[in-house]
Motif scaffolding. Structure first.
Motif, PDB file in Angstrom:
ATOM      1  N   VAL A 117       0.885  -1.159   0.024  1.00 48.57           N
ATOM      2  CA  VAL A 117       0.078   0.014   0.004  1.00 48.57           C
ATOM      3  C   VAL A 117       0.867   1.252  -0.016  1.00 48.57           C
ATOM      4  CG1 VAL A 117      -1.632   1.330   1.392  1.00 48.57           C
ATOM      5  CG2 VAL A 117      -1.782  -1.183   1.046  1.00 48.57           C
ATOM      6  N   ALA A 118       2.052   1.221   0.652  1.00 48.60           N
ATOM      7  CA  ALA A 118       2.830   2.378   0.909  1.00 48.60           C
ATOM      8  C   ALA A 118       3.544   2.752  -0.251  1.00 48.60           C
ATOM      9  CB  ALA A 118       3.863   2.259   1.837  1.00 48.60           C
ATOM     10  N   ARG A 119       3.580   1.702  -1.271  1.00 53.50           N
ATOM     11  CA  ARG A 119       4.160   1.913  -2.639  1.00 53.50           C
ATOM     12  C   ARG A 119       3.152   2.165  -3.764  1.00 53.50           C
ATOM     13  NH1 ARG A 119       8.431  -3.104  -1.645  1.00 53.50           N
ATOM     14  NH2 ARG A 119       9.533  -1.973  -0.003  1.00 53.50           N
ATOM     15  N   GLY A 120       2.256   1.981  -3.313  1.00 56.95           N
ATOM     16  CA  GLY A 120       1.005   2.194  -4.447  1.00 56.95           C
ATOM     17  C   GLY A 120       0.851   0.967  -5.350  1.00 56.95           C
ATOM     18  N   ARG A 121       1.160  -0.174  -4.764  1.00 58.99           N
ATOM     19  CA  ARG A 121       0.923  -1.249  -5.581  1.00 58.99           C
ATOM     20  C   ARG A 121      -0.054  -2.443  -5.061  1.00 58.99           C
ATOM     21  NH1 ARG A 121       7.507  -2.873  -5.487  1.00 58.99           N
ATOM     22  NH2 ARG A 121       8.227  -1.174  -6.798  1.00 58.99           N
ATOM     23  N   LEU A 122      -1.080  -1.752  -4.388  1.00 56.16           N
ATOM     24  CA  LEU A 122      -2.169  -2.670  -3.987  1.00 56.16           C
ATOM     25  C   LEU A 122      -3.546  -1.843  -4.747  1.00 56.16           C
ATOM     26  CD1 LEU A 122      -3.347  -5.012  -2.594  1.00 56.16           C
ATOM     27  CD2 LEU A 122      -3.741  -3.702  -0.795  1.00 56.16           C
ATOM     28  N   PRO A 123      -3.949  -2.338  -5.938  1.00 54.06           N
ATOM     29  CA  PRO A 123      -4.891  -1.648  -6.619  1.00 54.06           C
ATOM     30  C   PRO A 123      -6.168  -1.828  -5.976  1.00 54.06           C
ATOM     31  CG  PRO A 123      -4.223  -3.290  -7.815  1.00 54.06           C
ATOM     32  CD  PRO A 123      -3.344  -3.119  -6.804  1.00 54.06           C
ATOM     33  N   LEU A 124      -7.124  -0.985  -6.393  1.00 54.60           N
ATOM     34  CA  LEU A 124      -8.587  -1.043  -5.629  1.00 54.60           C
ATOM     35  C   LEU A 124      -9.591  -1.545  -6.834  1.00 54.60           C
ATOM     36  CD1 LEU A 124     -10.247  -0.266  -3.166  1.00 54.60           C
ATOM     37  CD2 LEU A 124     -10.894   2.004  -4.562  1.00 54.60           C
ATOM     38  N   PRO A 125     -10.147  -2.930  -6.825  1.00 52.63           N
ATOM     39  CA  PRO A 125     -11.052  -3.212  -7.746  1.00 52.63           C
ATOM     40  C   PRO A 125     -12.169  -2.367  -7.966  1.00 52.63           C
ATOM     41  CG  PRO A 125     -10.393  -4.889  -6.198  1.00 52.63           C
ATOM     42  CD  PRO A 125      -9.921  -3.918  -5.667  1.00 52.63           C
ATOM     43  N   GLU A 126     -12.833  -2.499  -9.041  1.00 51.23           N
ATOM     44  CA  GLU A 126     -14.184  -1.831  -9.241  1.00 51.23           C
ATOM     45  C   GLU A 126     -15.115  -2.869  -9.451  1.00 51.23           C
ATOM     46  OE1 GLU A 126     -16.994   0.628  -8.843  1.00 51.23           O
ATOM     47  OE2 GLU A 126     -14.958   1.500  -8.701  1.00 51.23           O
ATOM     48  N   PRO A 127     -16.214  -3.135  -8.720  1.00 50.90           N
ATOM     49  CA  PRO A 127     -16.522  -2.691  -7.397  1.00 50.90           C
ATOM     50  C   PRO A 127     -15.705  -3.150  -6.148  1.00 50.90           C
ATOM     51  CG  PRO A 127     -18.187  -4.032  -7.968  1.00 50.90           C
ATOM     52  CD  PRO A 127     -17.274  -4.079  -9.037  1.00 50.90           C
ATOM     53  N   ALA A 128     -15.250  -2.322  -5.031  1.00 53.24           N
ATOM     54  CA  ALA A 128     -14.606  -2.798  -4.213  1.00 53.24           C
ATOM     55  C   ALA A 128     -15.606  -3.044  -2.895  1.00 53.24           C
ATOM     56  CB  ALA A 128     -13.574  -1.856  -3.682  1.00 53.24           C
ATOM     57  N   ALA A 129     -16.420  -3.913  -3.215  1.00 53.16           N
ATOM     58  CA  ALA A 129     -17.317  -4.165  -1.983  1.00 53.16           C
ATOM     59  C   ALA A 129     -16.869  -5.168  -0.933  1.00 53.16           C
ATOM     60  CB  ALA A 129     -18.940  -4.402  -2.736  1.00 53.16           C
ATOM     61  N   GLY A 130     -15.946  -5.613  -1.158  1.00 53.12           N
ATOM     62  CA  GLY A 130     -15.557  -6.814   0.057  1.00 53.12           C
ATOM     63  C   GLY A 130     -15.484  -6.137   1.650  1.00 53.12           C
ATOM     64  N   VAL A 131     -15.981  -6.653   2.653  1.00 53.01           N
ATOM     65  CA  VAL A 131     -16.069  -5.976   3.749  1.00 53.01           C
ATOM     66  C   VAL A 131     -15.096  -6.580   4.649  1.00 53.01           C
ATOM     67  CG1 VAL A 131     -17.191  -5.604   5.834  1.00 53.01           C
ATOM     68  CG2 VAL A 131     -18.509  -5.458   3.601  1.00 53.01           C
ATOM     69  N   THR A 132     -14.037  -6.041   5.382  1.00 44.65           N
ATOM     70  CA  THR A 132     -12.933  -6.572   6.142  1.00 44.65           C
ATOM     71  C   THR A 132     -13.364  -6.183   7.657  1.00 44.65           C
ATOM     72  OG1 THR A 132     -11.268  -6.591   4.650  1.00 44.65           O
ATOM     73  CG2 THR A 132     -10.748  -6.749   6.961  1.00 44.65           C
ATOM     74  N   SER A 133     -13.428  -6.998   8.649  1.00 47.21           N
ATOM     75  CA  SER A 133     -13.544  -6.855  10.146  1.00 47.21           C
ATOM     76  C   SER A 133     -12.019  -6.891  10.423  1.00 47.21           C
ATOM     77  CB  SER A 133     -14.345  -7.608  10.642  1.00 47.21           C
ATOM     78  OG  SER A 133     -15.714  -7.319  10.067  1.00 47.21           O
ATOM     79  N   PHE A 134     -11.347  -5.715  10.940  1.00 48.20           N
ATOM     80  CA  PHE A 134      -9.957  -5.626  11.548  1.00 48.20           C
ATOM     81  C   PHE A 134     -10.090  -6.004  12.976  1.00 48.20           C
ATOM     82  CE2 PHE A 134      -9.442  -3.074   7.529  1.00 48.20           C
ATOM     83  CZ  PHE A 134      -8.383  -3.844   7.160  1.00 48.20           C
ATOM     84  N   LEU A 135      -8.873  -6.609  13.415  1.00 49.89           N
ATOM     85  CA  LEU A 135      -8.517  -6.775  15.006  1.00 49.89           C
ATOM     86  C   LEU A 135      -7.325  -6.556  15.174  1.00 49.89           C
ATOM     87  CD1 LEU A 135      -9.929  -7.964  17.587  1.00 49.89           C
ATOM     88  CD2 LEU A 135      -8.867  -9.963  16.522  1.00 49.89           C
ATOM     89  N   HIS A 136      -6.834  -5.463  16.244  1.00 47.98           N
ATOM     90  CA  HIS A 136      -5.669  -5.367  16.826  1.00 47.98           C
ATOM     91  C   HIS A 136      -5.172  -6.509  17.382  1.00 47.98           C
ATOM     92  CE1 HIS A 136      -1.954  -3.845  18.466  1.00 47.98           C
ATOM     93  NE2 HIS A 136      -2.103  -2.966  17.576  1.00 47.98           N
ATOM     94  N   VAL A 137      -3.822  -6.936  17.376  1.00 50.23           N
ATOM     95  CA  VAL A 137      -3.278  -8.377  17.882  1.00 50.23           C
ATOM     96  C   VAL A 137      -3.462  -8.137  19.310  1.00 50.23           C
ATOM     97  CG1 VAL A 137      -1.765  -8.962  16.016  1.00 50.23           C
ATOM     98  CG2 VAL A 137      -0.891  -7.251  17.793  1.00 50.23           C
ATOM     99  N   GLU A 138      -3.308  -7.120  20.152  1.00 46.90           N
ATOM    100  CA  GLU A 138      -3.505  -6.780  21.472  1.00 46.90           C
ATOM    101  C   GLU A 138      -5.026  -7.208  21.778  1.00 46.90           C
ATOM    102  OE1 GLU A 138      -2.382  -3.037  22.368  1.00 46.90           O
ATOM    103  OE2 GLU A 138      -0.420  -2.929  21.852  1.00 46.90           O
ATOM    104  N   ASP A 139      -6.003  -6.944  21.095  1.00 49.99           N
ATOM    105  CA  ASP A 139      -7.302  -7.218  21.378  1.00 49.99           C
ATOM    106  C   ASP A 139      -7.395  -8.774  20.943  1.00 49.99           C
ATOM    107  OD1 ASP A 139      -8.564  -4.781  22.399  1.00 49.99           O
ATOM    108  OD2 ASP A 139      -8.785  -4.227  20.253  1.00 49.99           O
ATOM    109  N   ALA A 140      -6.955  -9.420  20.191  1.00 49.23           N
ATOM    110  CA  ALA A 140      -6.924 -10.699  19.950  1.00 49.23           C
ATOM    111  C   ALA A 140      -6.567 -11.517  21.189  1.00 49.23           C
ATOM    112  CB  ALA A 140      -6.031 -11.410  18.700  1.00 49.23           C
ATOM    113  N   ALA A 141      -5.298 -11.006  21.833  1.00 49.61           N
ATOM    114  CA  ALA A 141      -4.718 -11.579  22.925  1.00 49.61           C
ATOM    115  C   ALA A 141      -5.938 -11.299  24.345  1.00 49.61           C
ATOM    116  CB  ALA A 141      -3.385 -10.921  23.425  1.00 49.61           C
ATOM    117  N   ARG A 142      -6.282 -10.044  24.333  1.00 49.88           N
ATOM    118  CA  ARG A 142      -7.403 -10.169  25.307  1.00 49.88           C
ATOM    119  C   ARG A 142      -8.586 -10.894  25.241  1.00 49.88           C
ATOM    120  NH1 ARG A 142      -9.683  -5.588  24.605  1.00 49.88           N
ATOM    121  NH2 ARG A 142     -10.487  -5.587  26.585  1.00 49.88           N
ATOM    122  N   ALA A 143      -8.885 -11.283  24.070  1.00 48.06           N
ATOM    123  CA  ALA A 143     -10.026 -12.168  23.900  1.00 48.06           C
ATOM    124  C   ALA A 143      -9.657 -13.694  24.459  1.00 48.06           C
ATOM    125  CB  ALA A 143     -10.592 -12.381  22.341  1.00 48.06           C
TER     126      ALA A 143
END
Length: 307
Positions: A190-216
Motif C-alpha cells: 500500500v505504501a508503494r501504491g502497489r495494491l490496486p482497488l478493484p471496481e467494485p470494491a465491495a468486500g468487507v473486512t473486519s479488522f482486529l488489533h493483535v492486542e485485542d486478539a490476545a485479550r479475547a
C-alpha cells in the motif's frame, strides 16, 4: 481464578502478546514451541519443545506442563503462499487432534483455539454472525483447503469429550508482526501504491488489533462456564472502497489506482481479490455478551498505520 496455561504457538503474533498478558493476570504459563531459538524475549514461566505434527512429542510436552487450560494459537502463515496454507491446514487438523488428545491425557479441563472470522461464505451480509456457513466450496483450492481445515478444527474443539472448548474466530489481524504492519507485505504494498482497488470494491473486512486478539484469549481462558464459537473483531467493519484508500492516506501513500475486478484477480490472486470484492465482515455481539469482551481499539482507523 488463576490456572496453569499452556500456549501452543506462543511465538506467533498473538502468542507473543498473550503470554505476558496471562502472566500479568497471575496465570502460570508454559510456552509450547517448535524452535526454542524463536522464543527469545518471550519470558514464559516454563518452555516445552515439540513439533505439533509429532503426536508422541506433543503428548510428552503437554504431560510435563500439566496444564489446566490449553490455548491453541498454531499457524504457519507468512503471507498466503501455498506451502504456508498447506502447513497451517495440517496444524489445524492433525495438530489440533494431537493437542486435544494430549490435553485430555494430561487432565486439562479447557481448550481455547484460534480460528478465522473471514472464512464464511460470501452470501448475505455484509456483516455475518457465527451461524453463517463456512466457504467450504470456495473456487480457489488453497482457500477451500483452509476453510475445510477450519471446519475440522472447530468440530474437534467443540466435540472434545473431556474438555470445555472455545473457538475464537479472529478478524483480519493488524499490529506488530502482521501483514498490515508498516513493514509487512500489505503495508509495504500500500505504501508503494502497489495494491490496486478493484471496481467494485465491495468486500468487507473486519479488522482486529493483535492486542485485542490476545485479550479475547485471556477472557476465554478465564470464563470456565462458557463454550462455543465467537467472532473477535472491532466495531468498524469496512468495505475495501473505504479502508484501502484511508490506509493509503494514513501511510502517506498515493491513492490506490482503480482497476476492473477481473484484472485485479489476475494481478493479486484469488484470495486478495476475494477480500477486496466479496468478503463479508464479522459481527462481535456474541463475544461482547457472553465473554464480556470489547475491543480496546474499536476502529482500525486509529491504529492501522500507527504500529
Amino acid at each position: 481464578m488463576t490456572a496453569r496455561v499452556l500456549v501452543a504457538g506462543a511465538t506467533g503474533v498473538i502468542g507473543r502478546a498473550l503470554v505476558p498478558l496471562l502472566r500479568a493476570h497471575g496465570h502460570h504459563v508454559t510456552a509450547l514451541v517448535r524452535e526454542p531459538s524463536r522464543a527469545a524475549g518471550l519470558d514464559p514461566d516454563d518452555l516445552v519443545v515439540a513439533d505439533a505434527l509429532d503426536a508422541p512429542a506433543v503428548r510428552a510436552a503437554v504431560a510435563s506442563a500439566r496444564p489446566e487450560v490449553v490455548v491453541h494459537q498454531l499457524s504457519a502463515l507468512r503471507g498466503s503462499t501455498a506451502q504456508g496454507l498447506e502447513h497451517t491446514a495440517r496444524l489445524r487438523t492433525e495438530g489440533t487432534a494431537h493437542l486435544i488428545a494430549a490435553a485430555e491425557a494430561a487432565g486439562a479441563r479447557r481448550i481455547v483455539a484460534q480460528s478465522i472470522a473471514f472464512a464464511t461464505a460470501p452470501h448475505g451480509g455484509p456483516v455475518l454472525t457465527e451461524d453463517a456457513p463456512l466457504h467450504l466450496d470456495a473456487p480457489d483450492p488453497g482457500w477451500a483447503l483452509t476453510t475445510r481445515a477450519i471446519a475440522e478444527l472447530e468440530r474437534r474443539v467443540l466435540g472434545a469429550a473431556a474438555l470445555s472448548g472455545v473457538v475464537l474466530r479472529y478478524g483480519t489481524l493488524y499490529g506488530p508482526g502482521t501483514l498490515y504492519h508498516r513493514g509487512g507485505a500489505i503495508g509495504a504494498a500500500v505504501a508503494r501504491g502497489r495494491l490496486p482497488l478493484p471496481e467494485p470494491a465491495a468486500g468487507v473486512t473486519s479488522f482486529l488489533h493483535v492486542e485485542d486478539a490476545a485479550r479475547a484469549a485471556l477472557h476465554a481462558v478465564e470464563a470456565d462456564e462458557v463454550r462455543g464459537v465467537f467472532n473477535v473483531a472491532d466495531d468498524d467493519p469496512a468495505e475495501a472502497a473505504v479502508w484501502l484508500p484511508e490506509y493509503a492516506r494514513l501511510l502517506g501513500a498515493p491513492p490506490p489506482r482503480v482497476v476492473p475486478a477481473q484484472l485485479a484477480e489476475r494481478m493479486l490472486g484469488w484470495l486478495t481479490s476475494h477480500q477486496l470484492t466479496a468478503m463479508r465482515g464479522a459481527a462481535n455481539d456474541r463475544i461482547r455478551r457472553e465473554l464480556d469482551w470489547k475491543p480496546a481499539t474499536p476502529s482500525w482507523r486509529t491504529r492501522l498505520a500507527a504500529d
